[in-house]
Design a protein around this motif. Structure first.
Motif, PDB file in Angstrom:
ATOM      1  N   UNK A   1       0.822  -1.214   0.000  1.00 15.77           N
ATOM      2  CA  UNK A   1       0.000   0.000   0.000  1.00 15.77           C
ATOM      3  C   UNK A   1       0.855   1.263   0.000  1.00 15.77           C
ATOM      4  N   UNK A   2       1.927   1.245   0.772  1.00 12.81           N
ATOM      5  CA  UNK A   2       2.820   2.397   0.825  1.00 12.81           C
ATOM      6  C   UNK A   2       3.529   2.620  -0.517  1.00 12.81           C
ATOM      7  N   UNK A   3       3.930   1.540  -1.173  1.00 12.71           N
ATOM      8  CA  UNK A   3       4.571   1.671  -2.480  1.00 12.71           C
ATOM      9  C   UNK A   3       3.614   2.276  -3.508  1.00 12.71           C
ATOM     10  N   UNK A   4       2.374   1.831  -3.484  1.00 12.10           N
ATOM     11  CA  UNK A   4       1.372   2.391  -4.402  1.00 12.10           C
ATOM     12  C   UNK A   4       1.177   3.874  -4.102  1.00 12.10           C
ATOM     13  N   UNK A   5       1.088   4.204  -2.806  1.00 17.44           N
ATOM     14  CA  UNK A   5       0.972   5.608  -2.419  1.00 17.44           C
ATOM     15  C   UNK A   5       2.151   6.419  -2.970  1.00 17.44           C
TER      16      UNK A   5
ATOM     17  N   UNK B   1      13.025  -3.063  -5.801  1.00 17.37           N
ATOM     18  CA  UNK B   1      13.337  -4.193  -4.933  1.00 17.37           C
ATOM     19  C   UNK B   1      12.189  -4.516  -3.988  1.00 17.37           C
ATOM     20  N   UNK B   2      11.560  -3.490  -3.439  1.00 16.93           N
ATOM     21  CA  UNK B   2      10.418  -3.728  -2.543  1.00 16.93           C
ATOM     22  C   UNK B   2       9.231  -4.316  -3.308  1.00 16.93           C
ATOM     23  N   UNK B   3       8.988  -3.836  -4.522  1.00 16.91           N
ATOM     24  CA  UNK B   3       7.914  -4.437  -5.324  1.00 16.91           C
ATOM     25  C   UNK B   3       8.233  -5.906  -5.616  1.00 16.91           C
ATOM     26  N   UNK B   4       9.476  -6.210  -5.945  1.00 12.60           N
ATOM     27  CA  UNK B   4       9.860  -7.602  -6.196  1.00 12.60           C
ATOM     28  C   UNK B   4       9.653  -8.451  -4.943  1.00 12.60           C
ATOM     29  N   UNK B   5       9.977  -7.889  -3.794  1.00 14.91           N
ATOM     30  CA  UNK B   5       9.792  -8.611  -2.535  1.00 14.91           C
ATOM     31  C   UNK B   5       8.317  -8.872  -2.263  1.00 14.91           C
TER      32      UNK B   5
END
Length: 192
Positions: free
Chosen positions: A48-52, A108-112
């Motif tokens: 959610x934070x990445x999308x934000x 990297x966070x999206x891949x995780x």
């Protein structure tokens, strides 16, 4: 005597995002399989934070917008070369090395997170990918998830070292600026 003015650089939504991302990543990293529900919810928080952040990169204040800090890898490496030589220019917003780190961390966070969602669906038949992912490649995805998480941790360490180095080099506390939002103005006459 010239007084130093402070300028608001990091807005409240970006600062909340940053510190929640730190907390969410470390909760997920430290819980793994032992506390699976906590691990999963921390992963959802990170997603959610990445999308934000992707949205905020287009609609946030000028310092948060991708158009104001993203640059070529060549410019990032040139900045790093200058930093090593202790001659790099100070930026109010993200410097070119920071811009590169943001891209690396987001990818990297999206891949995780994505690999984690695949593992969750394959192993538990739960999550948004439940029913769409079979258990046949579960080992591959578990390994991919672990590699991505460990690579992200490495990036976090490099990021913290970079922030500490930049704080020393430019004589300002960047962690404090990410906490309160303010940095010293380049020009004491700026009123923002």
């Amino acid at each position: 005597m010239k007084s130093t003015k402070l300028i608001k650089v990091w807005d409240l939504p970006l600062r909340i995002f940053h510190w929640l991302l730190v907390a969410g990543f470390f909760v997920a990293y430290l819980t793994e399989e032992e506390l699976l529900p906590v691990h999963v919810w921390a992963g959802y928080l990170v997603l959610g934070l990445l999308i934000f952040r992707l949205v905020w990169g287009f609609v946030g204040n000028s310092y948060a917008r991708f158009t104001n800090f993203l640059c070529s890898p060549t410019k990032s490496f040139a900045y790093l070369k200058g930093a090593v030589a202790l001659t790099s220019k100070r930026y109010l917003g993200h410097n070119p090395a920071g811009a590169g780190m943001i891209v690396l961390l987001i990818v990297s966070l999206f891949a995780t997170v994505i690999s984690g969602l695949v593992v969750y669906a394959a192993d538990q038949n739960l999550g948004p990918l439940a029913g769409m992912v079979g258990a046949s490649n579960e080992d591959f995805w578990e390994e991919a998830h672990e590699i991505a998480a460990n690579f992200t941790l490495l990036l976090v360490v490099v990021h913290v070292v970079g922030v500490a180095f930049e704080s020393f080099l430019h004589k300002e506390n960047l962690a404090k600026a990410m906490w309160n939002g303010y940095k010293k103005s380049d020009d004491a006459d700026i009123d923002k």
